[in-house]
Design a protein around this motif. Sequence first.
Motif, short mmCIF file in Angstrom:
data_model
loop_
_atom_site.label_atom_id
_atom_site.label_comp_id
_atom_site.label_asym_id
_atom_site.label_seq_id
_atom_site.Cartn_x
_atom_site.Cartn_y
_atom_site.Cartn_z
N TYR A 44 38.65 40.05 42.51
CA TYR A 44 39.35 40.97 43.58
C TYR A 44 40.60 41.61 42.80
O TYR A 44 41.34 40.41 42.32
N LYS A 45 40.79 42.50 42.79
CA LYS A 45 42.15 43.25 42.61
C LYS A 45 42.56 44.21 43.40
O LYS A 45 41.91 44.89 44.07
N ARG A 46 44.02 44.06 43.43
CA ARG A 46 44.68 44.95 44.40
C ARG A 46 45.93 45.63 43.43
O ARG A 46 46.37 44.85 42.62
N VAL A 47 45.97 46.90 43.47
CA VAL A 47 46.83 47.63 42.70
C VAL A 47 47.45 48.40 43.63
O VAL A 47 47.35 49.27 44.32
N PHE A 48 48.95 48.14 43.50
CA PHE A 48 49.98 48.73 44.35
C PHE A 48 50.97 49.49 43.61
O PHE A 48 51.34 49.55 42.54
N LEU A 49 50.49 51.08 43.81
CA LEU A 49 50.87 52.14 43.17
C LEU A 49 52.43 52.82 43.70
O LEU A 49 52.68 52.48 44.95
N GLU A 50 53.26 53.51 42.87
CA GLU A 50 54.30 53.70 43.29
C GLU A 50 54.35 55.01 44.13
O GLU A 50 55.53 55.15 44.74
N ASN A 51 53.15 55.35 44.69
CA ASN A 51 53.28 56.58 45.52
C ASN A 51 52.75 55.88 46.97
O ASN A 51 52.76 56.67 48.05
N GLY A 52 52.69 54.68 47.03
CA GLY A 52 52.59 53.92 48.60
C GLY A 52 51.15 53.52 48.81
O GLY A 52 50.80 53.19 49.74
N ILE A 53 50.29 53.88 47.82
CA ILE A 53 48.90 53.33 47.84
C ILE A 53 48.46 52.16 47.54
O ILE A 53 49.00 51.92 46.33
N VAL A 54 47.70 51.72 48.23
CA VAL A 54 46.96 50.33 47.59
C VAL A 54 45.49 50.51 47.18
O VAL A 54 44.62 50.92 48.10
N GLU A 55 45.19 50.36 46.08
CA GLU A 55 43.66 50.43 45.69
C GLU A 55 43.17 49.09 45.74
O GLU A 55 43.69 47.91 45.09
N TRP A 56 41.90 48.89 46.09
CA TRP A 56 41.15 47.63 46.33
C TRP A 56 40.04 47.68 45.37
O TRP A 56 39.26 48.50 45.48
N TYR A 57 39.74 46.79 44.51
CA TYR A 57 38.91 46.63 43.51
C TYR A 57 37.94 45.23 43.76
O TYR A 57 38.59 44.27 43.81
N VAL A 58 36.61 45.32 43.54
CA VAL A 58 35.66 44.10 43.58
C VAL A 58 34.73 44.04 42.42
O VAL A 58 34.21 45.23 42.13
N ASN A 59 35.10 43.11 41.31
CA ASN A 59 34.34 43.26 40.04
C ASN A 59 34.60 44.46 39.18
O ASN A 59 33.53 45.06 38.63
N GLY A 60 35.76 45.11 39.38
CA GLY A 60 35.89 46.15 38.47
C GLY A 60 35.70 47.68 39.12
O GLY A 60 35.97 48.78 38.86
N LYS A 61 34.86 47.62 40.59
CA LYS A 61 34.46 48.88 41.03
C LYS A 61 35.76 49.01 42.53
O LYS A 61 35.83 48.13 43.17
N LYS A 62 36.20 50.18 42.28
CA LYS A 62 36.82 50.66 43.40
C LYS A 62 36.18 50.76 44.77
O LYS A 62 35.19 51.49 44.96
N ARG A 63 36.65 49.88 45.80
CA ARG A 63 36.17 50.06 46.73
C ARG A 63 36.82 50.74 48.06
O ARG A 63 36.14 51.29 49.08
N ALA A 64 38.42 50.64 48.03
CA ALA A 64 39.05 51.47 49.13
C ALA A 64 40.31 51.72 48.92
O ALA A 64 40.81 51.23 47.83
N GLU A 65 41.11 52.51 49.64
CA GLU A 65 42.41 52.79 49.41
C GLU A 65 43.15 52.50 50.75
O GLU A 65 42.64 52.82 51.92
#
Length: 121
Positions: A44-65
Amino acid sequence: MKVLISIVIGLLVVGCATIPVEELTPEEKKVVGEYESIYNGKTYKRVFLENGIVEWYVNGKKRAEYKLEIVNGEISAAFGSEYKDIYRINTDRSITHIAYIDNGEREDFPKEEQVTYKRIK
């Protein structure tokens, strides 16, 4: 006629409503980066971006923002208006998923079900 004018003004206001890109607070800027956890055989990966969006990945596949906010010292990642994931910011710069809010009701996870994400970038 007054009703028609009210409707037209209401439509203009709604039609012009966009989500403004807001500058992150200094506290929010501290969590910008990538966090990862392996749990139940999945990455599981969470990417917190400078524009205030958090991207959520499971096994490298983006699931949501999600939309990032820091409320009372906790990270609140809002998915729509009714669901939010809540994370604690740890002293080692990792984050722990401690709760969620659904329809205004907060549900805290028991300690053994909390998942910690290590900062990788």
